[in-house]
Every structure is written in C-alpha cells, then in structure tokens.
Scaffold this motif. Structure first.
Motif, short mmCIF file in Angstrom:
data_model
loop_
_atom_site.label_atom_id
_atom_site.label_comp_id
_atom_site.label_asym_id
_atom_site.label_seq_id
_atom_site.Cartn_x
_atom_site.Cartn_y
_atom_site.Cartn_z
N GLU A 30 0.84 -1.20 0.00
CA GLU A 30 0.00 0.00 0.00
C GLU A 30 0.88 1.25 0.00
O GLU A 30 0.65 2.20 -0.76
N LEU A 31 1.88 1.25 0.87
CA LEU A 31 2.80 2.38 0.97
C LEU A 31 3.56 2.56 -0.35
O LEU A 31 3.70 3.68 -0.86
N SER A 33 2.62 1.66 -3.31
CA SER A 33 1.67 2.15 -4.30
C SER A 33 1.42 3.65 -4.11
O SER A 33 1.40 4.42 -5.07
N GLN A 34 1.27 4.06 -2.86
CA GLN A 34 1.03 5.47 -2.54
C GLN A 34 2.24 6.31 -2.97
O GLN A 34 2.09 7.36 -3.61
N LEU A 35 3.45 5.84 -2.62
CA LEU A 35 4.67 6.58 -2.98
C LEU A 35 4.84 6.66 -4.50
O LEU A 35 5.25 7.69 -5.03
N GLY A 37 2.44 6.66 -6.68
CA GLY A 37 1.47 7.66 -7.14
C GLY A 37 1.96 9.07 -6.89
O GLY A 37 1.87 9.93 -7.77
N GLU A 38 2.51 9.30 -5.69
CA GLU A 38 3.02 10.65 -5.38
C GLU A 38 4.19 11.01 -6.28
O GLU A 38 4.30 12.15 -6.75
#
Length: 110
Positions: A30-31, A33-35, A37-38
């Motif tokens: 999840e982290l 994927s979030q990173l 995206g950012e």
C-alpha cells in the motif's frame, strides 16, 4: 496430550506470525503504491512546469524578435524615406538642368 497442546500452540503462533507478516506485506505494498502515485504526480507536475517555462521563454524570444523586427522596419522605413527625398531632389535637379539645356539650345539657335 501435551504434544497436542504444544502443536496447537505452535500452529496458532505460526498462524499469528503469518497473519502479521501478510498484514505487513499488505501495508508495505500500500505504501509502495502510494509513494509511486506521489512520485508520478510530482514528475508530471515537474514536466508541466518545465513545459510551461519553455513555452514562456519561447514567447519572450518571439516578443523580442518582433520588437527587433519592428525596430528594423522603422530604420528601413527611415532609410527609404531618405532615399525617396534624395530621388525627388535629383529628379528636380535633372528637370532644372534639362530646362537650362533647352534654354541654352534656344540661345545658341538664335
């Protein structure tokens, strides 16, 4: 009986460990994927800013070129005006000289 309890404890402990590892793996993914995206968003913004800057620089260059062309046009216009005045003056002088020649020819003819 005792071995069965030990085995059951080991199985429960293993299941808790596996569940905890799976949860950590999910959180890590999840982290990640979030990173990602950012990062992609930041990269996109950086590219957009760079494109905007390039467009702005090109516009400034175009404005400078136009200003230079206008300046050159004004200079050339001034030169053309001076040449036209000189041409008109020469035509006037030629007309005067032609008139004088005609006058002299008349005088000589008499």
């Amino acid at each position: 009986e005792h071995d069965a309890q030990v085995t059951e404890l080991i199985n429960k402990s293993t299941k808790r460990l596996n569940d905890a590892l799976a949860e950590k793996a999910r959180a890590e993914e999840e982290l990640r994927s979030q990173l990602r995206g950012e990062f992609e968003q930041a990269l996109e913004q950086t590219q957009k800013s760079a494109e905007d800057r390039v467009r702005h620089i090109r516009q400034e260059e175009e404005i400078k070129n136009r200003a230079n062309m206008e300046s050159i046009r004004r200079e050339l216009g001034g030169e053309i005006d001076r040449y036209r005045l000189a041409e008109a003056s020469l035509r006037h002088t030629i007309s005067e000289l032609q008139q004088r020649c005609a006058d002299y020819e008349l005088t000589l003819a008499r």
